[in-house]
Scaffold this motif. Structure first.
Motif, PDB file in Angstrom:
ATOM      1  N   GLU A 105       0.835  -1.285   0.094  1.00 50.38           N
ATOM      2  CA  GLU A 105      -0.042  -0.034   0.016  1.00 50.38           C
ATOM      3  C   GLU A 105       0.951   1.415  -0.291  1.00 50.38           C
ATOM      4  O   GLU A 105       2.105   1.299   0.481  1.00 50.38           O
ATOM      5  CB  GLU A 105      -0.914   0.152   1.262  1.00 50.38           C
ATOM      6  CG  GLU A 105      -1.880  -1.059   1.556  1.00 50.38           C
ATOM      7  CD  GLU A 105      -2.670  -0.822   2.528  1.00 50.38           C
ATOM      8  OE1 GLU A 105      -3.315   0.274   2.652  1.00 50.38           O
ATOM      9  OE2 GLU A 105      -2.913  -2.317   3.327  1.00 50.38           O
ATOM     10  N   ASP A 110       2.242   9.454   0.704  1.00 49.72           N
ATOM     11  CA  ASP A 110       2.491   9.300  -0.792  1.00 49.72           C
ATOM     12  C   ASP A 110       0.941   9.617  -1.080  1.00 49.72           C
ATOM     13  O   ASP A 110       0.831  10.173  -2.146  1.00 49.72           O
ATOM     14  CB  ASP A 110       2.835   7.855  -0.882  1.00 49.72           C
ATOM     15  CG  ASP A 110       3.957   7.532  -0.670  1.00 49.72           C
ATOM     16  OD1 ASP A 110       4.798   8.269  -0.682  1.00 49.72           O
ATOM     17  OD2 ASP A 110       4.460   6.100  -0.677  1.00 49.72           O
ATOM     18  N   TRP A 111      -0.103   9.034  -0.348  1.00 54.12           N
ATOM     19  CA  TRP A 111      -1.399   9.488  -0.850  1.00 54.12           C
ATOM     20  C   TRP A 111      -1.701  11.077  -0.688  1.00 54.12           C
ATOM     21  O   TRP A 111      -2.378  11.575  -1.625  1.00 54.12           O
ATOM     22  CB  TRP A 111      -2.475   8.849   0.281  1.00 54.12           C
ATOM     23  CG  TRP A 111      -2.778   7.241  -0.364  1.00 54.12           C
ATOM     24  CD1 TRP A 111      -2.600   6.156   0.371  1.00 54.12           C
ATOM     25  CD2 TRP A 111      -3.464   7.132  -1.699  1.00 54.12           C
ATOM     26  NE1 TRP A 111      -3.083   5.163  -0.393  1.00 54.12           N
ATOM     27  CE2 TRP A 111      -3.468   5.637  -1.638  1.00 54.12           C
ATOM     28  CE3 TRP A 111      -4.017   7.841  -2.763  1.00 54.12           C
ATOM     29  CZ2 TRP A 111      -4.265   4.822  -2.568  1.00 54.12           C
ATOM     30  CZ3 TRP A 111      -4.552   7.178  -3.739  1.00 54.12           C
ATOM     31  CH2 TRP A 111      -4.625   5.687  -3.696  1.00 54.12           C
ATOM     32  N   ASP A 112      -1.045  11.707   0.305  1.00 58.21           N
ATOM     33  CA  ASP A 112      -1.353  13.157   0.312  1.00 58.21           C
ATOM     34  C   ASP A 112      -0.714  13.907  -0.971  1.00 58.21           C
ATOM     35  O   ASP A 112      -1.343  14.824  -1.571  1.00 58.21           O
ATOM     36  CB  ASP A 112      -0.735  13.733   1.444  1.00 58.21           C
ATOM     37  CG  ASP A 112      -1.474  13.477   2.738  1.00 58.21           C
ATOM     38  OD1 ASP A 112      -2.804  13.375   2.518  1.00 58.21           O
ATOM     39  OD2 ASP A 112      -0.982  13.632   4.160  1.00 58.21           O
ATOM     40  N   LEU A 115      -2.773  12.941  -4.094  1.00 53.51           N
ATOM     41  CA  LEU A 115      -4.055  13.610  -4.005  1.00 53.51           C
ATOM     42  C   LEU A 115      -3.991  15.084  -4.537  1.00 53.51           C
ATOM     43  O   LEU A 115      -4.612  15.727  -5.264  1.00 53.51           O
ATOM     44  CB  LEU A 115      -4.782  13.783  -2.851  1.00 53.51           C
ATOM     45  CG  LEU A 115      -5.266  12.087  -2.571  1.00 53.51           C
ATOM     46  CD1 LEU A 115      -5.933  12.060  -1.136  1.00 53.51           C
ATOM     47  CD2 LEU A 115      -6.601  11.750  -3.464  1.00 53.51           C
ATOM     48  N   LEU A 189      -6.006   1.246  -7.909  1.00 56.54           N
ATOM     49  CA  LEU A 189      -5.822   2.285  -6.537  1.00 56.54           C
ATOM     50  C   LEU A 189      -6.531   1.738  -5.239  1.00 56.54           C
ATOM     51  O   LEU A 189      -5.941   1.926  -4.249  1.00 56.54           O
ATOM     52  CB  LEU A 189      -6.613   3.494  -6.936  1.00 56.54           C
ATOM     53  CG  LEU A 189      -5.993   4.256  -8.220  1.00 56.54           C
ATOM     54  CD1 LEU A 189      -6.811   5.475  -8.590  1.00 56.54           C
ATOM     55  CD2 LEU A 189      -4.920   4.746  -7.985  1.00 56.54           C
ATOM     56  N   ARG A 192      -3.807  -0.109  -3.885  1.00 53.40           N
ATOM     57  CA  ARG A 192      -2.731   0.715  -3.231  1.00 53.40           C
ATOM     58  C   ARG A 192      -3.080   1.469  -1.787  1.00 53.40           C
ATOM     59  O   ARG A 192      -2.393   2.167  -1.254  1.00 53.40           O
ATOM     60  CB  ARG A 192      -2.492   1.680  -4.115  1.00 53.40           C
ATOM     61  CG  ARG A 192      -1.451   1.263  -5.314  1.00 53.40           C
ATOM     62  CD  ARG A 192       0.012   0.846  -4.694  1.00 53.40           C
ATOM     63  NE  ARG A 192       0.959   0.608  -5.838  1.00 53.40           N
ATOM     64  CZ  ARG A 192       2.111  -0.052  -5.831  1.00 53.40           C
ATOM     65  NH1 ARG A 192       2.555  -0.378  -4.653  1.00 53.40           N
ATOM     66  NH2 ARG A 192       2.711  -0.127  -6.732  1.00 53.40           N
ATOM     67  N   ARG A 194      -6.720   3.104  -1.262  1.00 52.14           N
ATOM     68  CA  ARG A 194      -7.909   3.899  -1.455  1.00 52.14           C
ATOM     69  C   ARG A 194      -9.002   3.582  -2.188  1.00 52.14           C
ATOM     70  O   ARG A 194      -8.825   3.179  -3.469  1.00 52.14           O
ATOM     71  CB  ARG A 194      -7.764   5.256  -1.512  1.00 52.14           C
ATOM     72  CG  ARG A 194      -6.482   5.971  -0.792  1.00 52.14           C
ATOM     73  CD  ARG A 194      -7.069   6.375   0.641  1.00 52.14           C
ATOM     74  NE  ARG A 194      -6.288   6.753   1.518  1.00 52.14           N
ATOM     75  CZ  ARG A 194      -5.837   7.953   1.874  1.00 52.14           C
ATOM     76  NH1 ARG A 194      -6.560   8.905   1.106  1.00 52.14           N
ATOM     77  NH2 ARG A 194      -4.961   8.448   2.624  1.00 52.14           N
ATOM     78  N   LEU A 199     -11.713   8.044  -2.263  1.00 47.64           N
ATOM     79  CA  LEU A 199     -10.570   8.911  -3.309  1.00 47.64           C
ATOM     80  C   LEU A 199     -11.270  10.007  -3.718  1.00 47.64           C
ATOM     81  O   LEU A 199     -10.642  11.212  -3.717  1.00 47.64           O
ATOM     82  CB  LEU A 199      -9.725   7.994  -4.099  1.00 47.64           C
ATOM     83  CG  LEU A 199      -8.650   8.570  -4.943  1.00 47.64           C
ATOM     84  CD1 LEU A 199      -7.804   7.430  -5.340  1.00 47.64           C
ATOM     85  CD2 LEU A 199      -9.044   9.380  -5.981  1.00 47.64           C
TER      86      LEU A 199
END
Length: 456
Positions: A105, A110-112, A115, A189, A192, A194, A199
């Motif tokens: 994941e 990374d997600w911040d 996005l 995704l 990963r 979300r 998302l």
């Protein structure tokens, strides 16, 4: 209504797309029917997923066997959760095995970053809403240090058959997942970390926050600016009040269905030594046609997200012009000007019609791939045929069928180009294919003519 699938996976409410939803971070896709033919991935990201499997598996025979299992419909319902795929896969004798494929994941940081970069570009949001994953989105993420697609060794396998590497069962699960990814990149995704709704909700919140920040900044600047330090210009409220008397912005130019007609220069003699009237008329007509195509491209949806094309060299442009079919005198001048014989130019034109500048490079360049690229090509060849695998002789980026008149050339972009020996010379025989077996099958079937309809 709740219960279990026949393979023991939990079942919840089924939606109109044929999958069922358990908790927020899980999607379960119903068993897919057997599939005929070769393809398991139509999209570029689906092919990238299968390439990660081929690069991760130590035994190419297991990948082939897994493809057979998946084609036969041996893979049950597929559960997709953050970091994990799960399904029950039946062996040839009907024995069921629980299989898991693991993918790391993304971290919260990374997600911040991901996005933020998606929220900053409307084209990225539009593509995701369209269930599309354009290459530039993945490239932008990679530039920010976020790897969305799996690479070598990223797909880890666990199977009830107790194989320590990818077996036929986990390979079958990966092939079935490629079919799911073709329809919905949000499957990747979710793996990963979300889900789709989560998302999209976060993207909506970030977009709204950005819009509010801009509005607050404008209001703050208007109220805080001192009269003596106010910048020159027209205040926004005055400009808005004067909107009806200001000239409007110019409208985009209209689309042009056909290029303009080239003038007939004529006159009975060339205007200057070395200038042919017919050649000049041909170039004018070509310029008009290119202008029409460029305008159509500029007016096309999402044109701003398309990467610019590399400019052609003089030698490449000579082939492009020759592919338009000028008269013999102009073709002879193009051959001489590009340093080619008439026969070499004819072969170059054929290559161009199959795939433009990349196809021309495959015809005229022989190169040695890097070791990693060679290993990927060899793995593709090893996994390409379920049976009747041809014997191939390898020389740099070319693989020739032993004792035959067929050849596969590996392009710098990772695609395979079919070639056929004609009168002792290798000639392009079809467009490129992602799969070497597909390219060779088209060649053996005697495909003739430009598969692209002509590239100009």
């Amino acid at each position: 209504m709740t219960g279990t699938h026949g393979n023991g996976l939990p079942r919840d409410h089924q939606d109109e797309d044929g999958h069922v939803t358990g908790h927020r971070a899980e999607r379960i896709f119903a068993t897919l029917p057997p599939t005929a033919g070769r393809g398991f991935a139509r999209t570029w990201w689906g092919r990238a997923w299968l390439k990660a499997l081929e690069d991760s598996a130590l035994d190419g025979r297991q990948v082939k066997e897994g493809r057979r299992h998946a084609r036969a419909g041996a893979v049950g319902a597929v559960s997709v959760r953050p970091g994990r795929l799960t399904a029950v896969v039946k062996d040839h004798d009907g024995t069921p095995y629980r299989c898991d494929v693991l993918l790391q994941e993304l971290s919260a940081a990374d997600w911040d970053r991901f996005l933020d970069l998606v929220a900053d570009r409307a084209g990225h949001i539009a593509a995701l809403l369209d269930h599309d994953m354009p290459p530039h989105l993945v490239e932008d993420a990679a530039a920010a240090g976020i790897e969305l697609l799996p690479g070598i060794g990223d797909l880890e396998a666990e199977c009830g058959c107790e194989a320590w590497d990818h077996c036929a069962h986990t390979a079958a699960l990966c092939h079935q997942t490629a079919r799911l990814l073709d329809e919905d990149p949000f499957v990747l995704l979710l793996m990963r970390g979300r889900g789709e709704q989560e998302l999209l909700g976060e993207l909506q919140a970030r977009s709204a926050a950005r819009a509010q920040e801009v509005a607050d900044g404008l209001a703050s600047n208007t109220s805080a600016a001192a009269p003596e330090s106010a910048p020159e210009g027209v205040p926004a409220d005055e400009a808005y009040a004067a909107r009806d008397i200001l000239p409007p912005l110019p409208a985009p130019p209209p689309a042009v269905d056909q290029p303009g007609t080239a003038p007939v220069l004529g006159g009975g003699s060339d205007p200057a030594p070395g200038v042919e009237v017919a050649a000049l008329e041909f170039l004018i007509a070509d310029t008009a046609a290119r202008a029409q195509r460029l305008l159509a491209d500029a007016l096309a949806p999402r044109h701003e997200d398309s990467p610019p094309q590399a400019p052609l060299t003089c030698a490449e442009d000579a082939v492009r012009l020759a592919a338009a079919g000028p008269d013999a005198r102009i073709t002879a001048r193009l051959a001489a000007g590009s340093g080619r014989t008439a026969k070499a130019l004819a072969l170059a034109v054929r290559a161009w019609e199959y795939g433009g500048a990349p196809a021309l490079a495959v015809l005229e360049e022989q190169w040695t791939p890097e070791p990693a690229a060679t290993a990927r090509a060899v793995a593709q060849l090893a996994a390409a045929w379920d049976e009747d695998e041809p014997r191939l002789r390898h020389d740099r980026n070319r693989w020739t069928v032993t004792g035959g008149d067929a050849q596969l050339r590996y392009g710098r972009d990772g695609r395979w180009w079919p070639y056929r020996k004609e009168r002792g010379q290798w000639a392009p025989a079809g467009p490129a294919a992602e799969d070497p077996a597909t390219a060779l099958a088209a060649l053996r079937a005697g495909t003739e003519g430009a598969g692209t309809g002509g590239v100009r």
